[in-house]
Design an enzyme around this catalytic site. Structure first.
Site, PDB file in Angstrom:
ATOM      1  N   CYS A   1      53.452  82.454  58.832  1.00  0.00           N
ATOM      2  CA  CYS A   1      53.142  83.836  59.219  1.00  0.00           C
ATOM      3  C   CYS A   1      53.873  84.817  58.304  1.00  0.00           C
ATOM      4  CB  CYS A   1      53.595  84.131  60.647  1.00  0.00           C
ATOM      5  SG  CYS A   1      53.244  82.857  61.822  1.00  0.00           S
ATOM      6  N   ASP A   2      55.130  84.528  57.993  1.00  0.00           N
ATOM      7  CA  ASP A   2      55.988  85.540  57.378  1.00  0.00           C
ATOM      8  C   ASP A   2      56.423  85.238  55.942  1.00  0.00           C
ATOM      9  OD1 ASP A   2      55.903  86.977  59.774  1.00  0.00           O
ATOM     10  OD2 ASP A   2      57.519  85.768  60.622  1.00  0.00           O
TER      11      ASP A   2
ATOM     12  N   CYS B   1      58.314  81.216  61.882  1.00  0.00           N
ATOM     13  CA  CYS B   1      56.999  80.807  61.382  1.00  0.00           C
ATOM     14  C   CYS B   1      56.859  81.151  59.900  1.00  0.00           C
ATOM     15  CB  CYS B   1      55.904  81.496  62.192  1.00  0.00           C
ATOM     16  SG  CYS B   1      54.268  81.137  61.555  1.00  0.00           S
TER      17      CYS B   1
END
Ligand code: NDP
Length: 314
Positions: free
Chosen positions: A139-140, A136
């Site tokens: 997200c990261d 992701c």
């Protein structure tokens, strides 16, 4: 074990689950919705959604899911945290076990559990989980500002993630196993024209290395061909974007799926082979997999559930 009887149980909180909830609540089915492991579903890991009708200027994925959630709440959906861990669809009412300690007895069940990101299956993906391996980018990606990352995949997701990461990282490699991209023309152009993205066609990632986190990837160019070439590439982050698998495992003993696990529903309908059990969204859609098509099938599932309840006087 705690037991509870409900008329309409919705499992999942993506566009399909919340749309089903809006329709079921307005039809006074008193729906109970369990959000699952990732409240809001996959769109909470997306950046901007530009193709959902009604948002002419686009909307961030998490904001759209919050809107859907509020709309479901407004009509009285009982939204709860919890994960469906097992089912017993051998009789009626249908039993769904939440967190292994609550038994919900439901007259109708709408499965809207979506799908999850695929991994290559390398041992190193597990070894470096949370230490440089991610599925992701949104997200990261933040952790890789001014660093070097690789994205695996050649579809729209991979291209979207590569472009997103290029806004943060100093260099992005896109590792594509075929000699071409499968993504839509517009995404292909964005990737090919981006100065920070380098596409490595006909490449496979076969391992990762690093002391305390990912420091590089073992690559093979033209694997299995006479001119096969193996080399290492220094990277700090390794992102997977190679498609998804439907979250249907717990239902498989009762609900028919195809060979890769997508729940089978006939034509336009969301009914499954188990009367009173319906499936909506990505868990039953190997083809379109869009927020708007998921929302549409959530609507159909709620309408079918309502008709089922009234036909059976439940
Ligand atoms: P896709 O199935 O479209 O693409 C998966 C990619 O991963 C392919 O390039 C595939 O390669 C590659 N791949 C699969 N397995 C492996 C493996 N073991 N090793 C290396 N590469 C592998 O999935 P997406 O998630 O990209 O997209 C799913 C759907 O969602 C599509 O319909 C897409 O159009 C849509 N989508 C739409 C978006 C939008 O409209 N904004 C954004 C994102 C997705 P190969 O081509 O060789 O099979």
């Amino acid at each position: 074990m705690e037991k509870e009887r409900v008329r309409c149980l919705i499992i999942g909180s993506g566009p399909a689950g919340f749309t089903a909830a809006i329709y079921a609540a307005r039809a006074e089915l008193n729906p109970v919705l369990y959000e699952g492991l990732q409240p809001g579903g996959q769109l909470t890991t997306t950046t901007e959604v530009e193709n959902f009708p009604g948002y002419p200027d686009g909307i961030m994925g998490p904001d759209m899911m919050e809107d859907l959630r509020r709309q479901a709440l407004r009509f009285g959906t009982d939204i709860r945290q919890g994960l469906a861990t097992g089912v017993d669809f051998s009789g009626t009412p249908h039993k769904v076990f939440i967190n292994n300690d609550i038994e919900i007895q439901a007259d109708t069940v709408i499965i809207a559990t979506g799908s999850s990101a695929n991994y290559l299956g390398l041992e190193d993906e597990k070894k470096y989980a949370g230490m440089g391996v991610s599925a992701c980018a949104t997200c990261d990606g933040f952790f890789y500002r001014r660093k070097i990352v690789a994205v695996v995949g050649g579809g729209d997701t991979a291209c979207e993630e590569a472009v997103y990461l290029a806004g943060l990282a100093s260099q992005v490699y896109l590792i594509v196993r075929k000699p071409y991209l499968r993504a839509s023309k517009i995404m292909q152009e964005r990737v090919m024209e981006h100065e920070k993205i380098k596409v490595l066609f006909e490449h496979n990632a076969v391992g990762l290395y690093g002391e305390n986190g990912v420091e590089g990837v073992h690559l093979v160019r033209r694997i299995g061909e006479p001119d096969e070439y193996r080399y290492d590439l220094a990277i700090d982050g390794f992102f997977l974007a190679i498609g998804h698998t439907p979250n249907s495992d717990i239902f498989k003993p009762y609900v028919e799926t195809n060979d890769i696990g997508y729940i089978i529903t006939p034509g336009h309908f969301t009914r499954t082979n188990v009367p009173g059990v319906f499936a909506a969204g990505d868990v039953a859609d190997p083809y379109f997999r869009q927020a708007i098509t998921s929302a549409g099938s959530g609507c159909r599932a709620a309408m079918e559930a309502e008709r089922y309840l009234s036909e059976h006087r439940l």
